[in-house]
Every structure is written in structure tokens, then in C-alpha cells.
Design an enzyme around this catalytic site. Structure first.
Site, PDB file in Angstrom:
ATOM      1  N   VAL A  92      69.015 121.583 -17.610  1.00  0.00           N
ATOM      2  CA  VAL A  92      69.343 120.448 -16.743  1.00  0.00           C
ATOM      3  C   VAL A  92      68.769 120.709 -15.363  1.00  0.00           C
ATOM      4  CG1 VAL A  92      71.188 119.039 -15.782  1.00  0.00           C
ATOM      5  CG2 VAL A  92      71.482 120.107 -18.032  1.00  0.00           C
ATOM      6  N   ARG A 100      70.513 113.714  -4.866  1.00  0.00           N
ATOM      7  CA  ARG A 100      71.468 112.826  -4.189  1.00  0.00           C
ATOM      8  C   ARG A 100      71.174 111.346  -4.453  1.00  0.00           C
ATOM      9  NH1 ARG A 100      73.461 117.185  -4.139  1.00  0.00           N
ATOM     10  NH2 ARG A 100      74.066 118.435  -2.332  1.00  0.00           N
ATOM     11  N   LEU A 104      71.645 113.068 -11.863  1.00  0.00           N
ATOM     12  CA  LEU A 104      72.412 113.965 -12.726  1.00  0.00           C
ATOM     13  C   LEU A 104      73.511 113.195 -13.450  1.00  0.00           C
ATOM     14  CD1 LEU A 104      73.117 116.727 -13.842  1.00  0.00           C
ATOM     15  CD2 LEU A 104      74.498 117.139 -11.785  1.00  0.00           C
ATOM     16  N   TYR A 133      79.668 120.933 -12.999  1.00  0.00           N
ATOM     17  CA  TYR A 133      79.985 120.352 -14.296  1.00  0.00           C
ATOM     18  C   TYR A 133      81.459 120.021 -14.468  1.00  0.00           C
ATOM     19  CZ  TYR A 133      75.184 121.346 -15.292  1.00  0.00           C
ATOM     20  OH  TYR A 133      73.811 121.350 -15.227  1.00  0.00           O
ATOM     21  N   PHE A 423      72.368 129.902 -23.323  1.00  0.00           N
ATOM     22  CA  PHE A 423      71.370 128.922 -23.732  1.00  0.00           C
ATOM     23  C   PHE A 423      71.144 127.918 -22.608  1.00  0.00           C
ATOM     24  CE2 PHE A 423      75.569 127.800 -25.396  1.00  0.00           C
ATOM     25  CZ  PHE A 423      75.760 126.521 -24.893  1.00  0.00           C
TER      26      PHE A 423
END
Length: 423
Positions: A92, A100, A104, A133, A423
Site C-alpha cells: 500500500v 492528503r 488511501l 490502519y 507480507f
């Protein structure tokens, strides 16, 4: 999930591999020499790789990639020994020139939708920055110990472990990939990736010169019980000298073992190479046999870090897929701002280790026995954190006395969770 104005979500194939690498190189501040740049073709699942492309010249050069992500098809071991279809989020990155702008958020929404469409009921990841996250409902489901062992670290002997055969060789996907995959498929610890995508296996065994930092090429230690592989480790040694003599270091990239005997045999080799003074490794569960059998725990210089993060994508499917340690019958109000289909009151009824999880639209959310955010549900999913720990931390709200302990006992695991490679 809407894509920000001036951009479009697209799938990318291998023809755009260099562009994907370009975005992540800027996002994570690395440079890959031209001679090594082809590695990305081997390790990304191109049928599951997505990007955000510039669609408006006011946002940049039209047609260039602004953000990328990929998801690996995994099976993840859960309490009770079952395997849950999983979407492993990775690679990612948002180019610094496009931060911004909500890219995402758009990618995560796209990842969730596509994962659900494939029947993957949880998403997992290793977080580069943990606070990012949590905004999207990922909970810290496992922690790991990182260990520095001195040469010949003393352990309590385990009869029979010395009878296992150890092979030490230069690591090779062709020669050793099947053995690693076989071991992973039989590991019982919750959080283990039991079914690997081919690209994941290639990534584990990738040996780029840029990553060596002066160390030797990638080596493997493979433990066998007769012809059966039972433990593996990928490592590199780096020679050094101090005034007192050899002072080399062993760095273990990843490892896995089926049982205590295989673990002890493997680490008996990794922590006792000639000319090496210390061995450094992570991915130890807090109840790992090696840690429990060390004669001098203090000498191991143990630090604790986050390991696997879990996001529940489908509450009923995910909870019904795992096993349970005790019966329970509770109602839980789940808050999920990002995936509204998970929000509401759910009845969790467990009998003989099997759960029935159904939406309860007849119960007023304010009168549900417990209240949990989806992030906290992810944290307790593998049994590494308990519901009672969340209640004591004021991260869960118990409304009906005794129900938190009831659900906590049901979701508990007597084996601490861990994902044994990143990963």
C-alpha cells in the site's frame, strides 16, 4: 467508495510493474538498482493488484499512477484449527505528490469491496505505521517477541530433538519452496498463513543484493523428521571482528516449526554457528517453546512488538468460521463506520464449539449485552487479546454483568496467535 475528483481506480497488470514499483519506492523511500527491478514481476499477484491513476491534468500528469495496493489470497489459521479465507493487504503506497487527497481511503474501500466479493471474510496486514490502519477498523490481533540470542544460548534439553535431521543450504524457491509450503499448511498456531499464494512464496525466498547490507546470500536451515520437513528458517550471516575475536551476527528473516522438538533443533543450529556471536530474530509468539525453555531468559534481550493486524469484513461469516472454547449466548452491538453492513446488534450463540451469529434487529442497540467497535472485534478474533482485557481497558462496554466474561471465555485460545512471516 467514491474516488477523489481527478482520479480513477484501475486494475494494473505486469505491463505496469515498473510504475507500481516507482510509486512504492517514493512512498517507502527506497531505490532498487535497475538490474534487480524485475523482482516485482514475481512477487505481486497481478490479478489482485490495483492502483489509482491521475485522470485530470490539474492533479498531475494524466495517466500516471498516484497510489497502489495489492492483496494476497491466503488461508489463515484460527482458533479451533480451521482455516479462514483471507485477503492479505500489502504494497500500500501513495506517492508523496498525491497525499492528503483521500486516495488511501478510496483504496481501502476498494480493497474491502473486492475482498468481500471474493468471499474473503477477514483482511490482514503488517502495519508500516500502526495508527493509519486503525482508522479503517484493523485491530492488533497478535504480538511478537523479537529476540537476540548469544552464541550457544543454554536451553533445557528436549529428549528426541537431536535425532531430527538438519539441512543447511543456499535458499532456493525451486529446491525448498515445497517444503516451506508443506510446513506452513500443517502449522496449528492461530494467525499462521497456511495457504500461500505462489507470489508469497517467491517473496519469502527473494534474495536481492540490495537487501543483504553486506551479509551473505540467503541461506536456509531445514529440519526433517526422516523425509518429512518439520521446520524451516531463512537467515543470513554477516562476519565481523572485535578485539576479542570473531563477532559475526546471524539475522533470521523468517521461520516456522511444527512442534517443540522441531523448534529446539532448528534454534540449536541457528544460535550456534562458528564465528557468530549473536543471532537476531523476530516472529516469536509469546508462548513459543524456545522462550519457555531458555535457562536464562534475561540474556535473550527480548522486546515486544505488534505482529498481525486483523480487519473483520463480514461479522457473521468470520465469527462462525472459528472455533470456541466455551458455550455462550450474548448480544453484541458492533460499531462499524466503514462497512455499515457489519453495524448493528448481533446474537452470538455458541454450543459445543460451534457458533451461530445472527443479526438481531429486535433488540435496541442500547440494550445489547456488550458494545464493541469493529477494531476491537479484530483484536480479539484470534484469541490473543481477550474481551475482558478490552473491558478493563475501557475499549469495550459491558452492559449486562457477566456477559463480557462469558464471551471472553468462549473466544479464548490456549495458543497465542502469530503470523510467522511478513507480507
Amino acid at each position: 467508495m467514491n474516488t477523489p475528483q481527478g482520479y480513477r481506480l484501475i486494475s494494473v497488470d505486469e505491463s505496469r510493474a515498473r510504475e507500481v514499483l516507482h510509486v512504492d519506492a517514493f512512498a517507502f523511500a527506497f531505490t532498487v538498482p535497475e538490474k534487480d527491478a524485475g523482482f516485482i514481476h514475481e512477487i505481486l499477484p497481478w490479478d489482485r493488484t490495483r492502483a489509482i491513476e491521475v485522470a485530470d491534468p490539474m492533479r498531475g500528469t494524466e495517466g500516471t499512477l498516484a497510489a497502489v495496493h495489492a492483496s494476497f489470497k491466503f488461508g489463515t489459521r484460527v482458533p479451533g484449527g480451521r482455516e479462514v479465507p483471507t485477503s492479505g493487504l500489502s504494497w500500500v503506497g501513495v506517492h508523496p505528490g498525491h497525499r492528503r487527497r483521500g486516495l488511501l481511503r478510496a483504496m481501502i474501500g476498494d480493497h474491502f469491496a473486492r475482498s468481500l466479493a471474493r468471499g474473503e471474510v477477514i483482511s490482514t496486514l503488517f502495519a508500516a505505521e500502526t495508527q493509519i490502519y486503525q482508522r479503517f477498523g484493523y485491530g492488533m490481533a497478535a504480538t511478537e517477541a523479537r529476540v537476540q540470542l548469544g552464541r550457544g544460548a543454554e536451553v533445557r534439553p528436549l529428549p528426541g530433538s537431536e535425532d531430527l535431521i538438519v539441512e543447511v543450504d543456499s535458499a532456493s524457491l525451486e529446491r525448498h519452496g515445497d517444503a516451506i509450503a508443506s510446513i506452513q499448511s500443517r502449522m496449528s498456531r492461530p494467525g499462521t498463513v497456511t495457504t500461500l499464494a505462489p507470489q508469497s512464496l517467491a517473496d519469502i525466498l527473494m534474495d536481492l543484493e540490495i537487501d543483504r547490507e553486506g551479509s551473505e546470500e540467503l541461506r536456509i536451515a531445514l529440519v526433517r523428521d526422516g523425509a518429512d520437513p518439520v521446520a524451516w528458517a531463512l537467515f543470513q550471516r554477516k562476519q565481523d571482528w572485535a578485539d576479542s575475536g570473531p563477532d559475526g551476527k546471524v539475522r533470521v528473516r523468517a521461520w516456522g516449526a511444527l512442534d517443540a522438538a522441531a523448534t529446539m533443533r532448528l534454534w540449536g543450529v541457528l544460535a550456534d554457528f562458528d564465528l557468530m556471536s549473536s543471532t537476531h530474530a523476530g516472529k516469536f509468539a509469546l508462548d513459543d517453546p524456545l522462550l519457555l525453555r531458555l535457562k536464562d531468559f534475561r540474556s535473550a534481550k527480548v522486546t515486544i512488538a505488534d505482529n498481525l493486524w486483523v480487519r473483520i469484513l463480514d461479522v457473521s461469516e468470520a465469527l462462525e468460521a472459528r472455533g470456541y472454547a466455551a458455550d455462550c449466548d450474548v448480544t453484541v452491538q458492533i460499531d462499524d463506520a466503514f462497512l455499515p453492513h457489519n453495524a448493528g446488534v448481533w446474537r452470538v450463540h455458541v454450543a459445543a464449539g460451534e457458533a451461530s451469529v445472527t443479526r438481531d434487529d429486535t433488540t435496541d442497540p442500547a440494550s445489547a449485552d456488550l458494545r464493541l467497535d469493529i477494531q476491537e472485534l479484530g483484536a480479539v478474533y484470534l484469541g490473543g487479546t481477550t474481551v475482558m482485557e478490552l473491558v478493563r481497558a475501557r475499549l469495550a462496554d459491558e452492559r449486562t454483568p457477566g456477559t463480557a466474561a462469558e464471551l471472553s471465555s468462549a473466544m479464548a485460545s490456549d495458543v497465542k496467535p502469530l503470523a510467522n512471516f511478513g507480507f
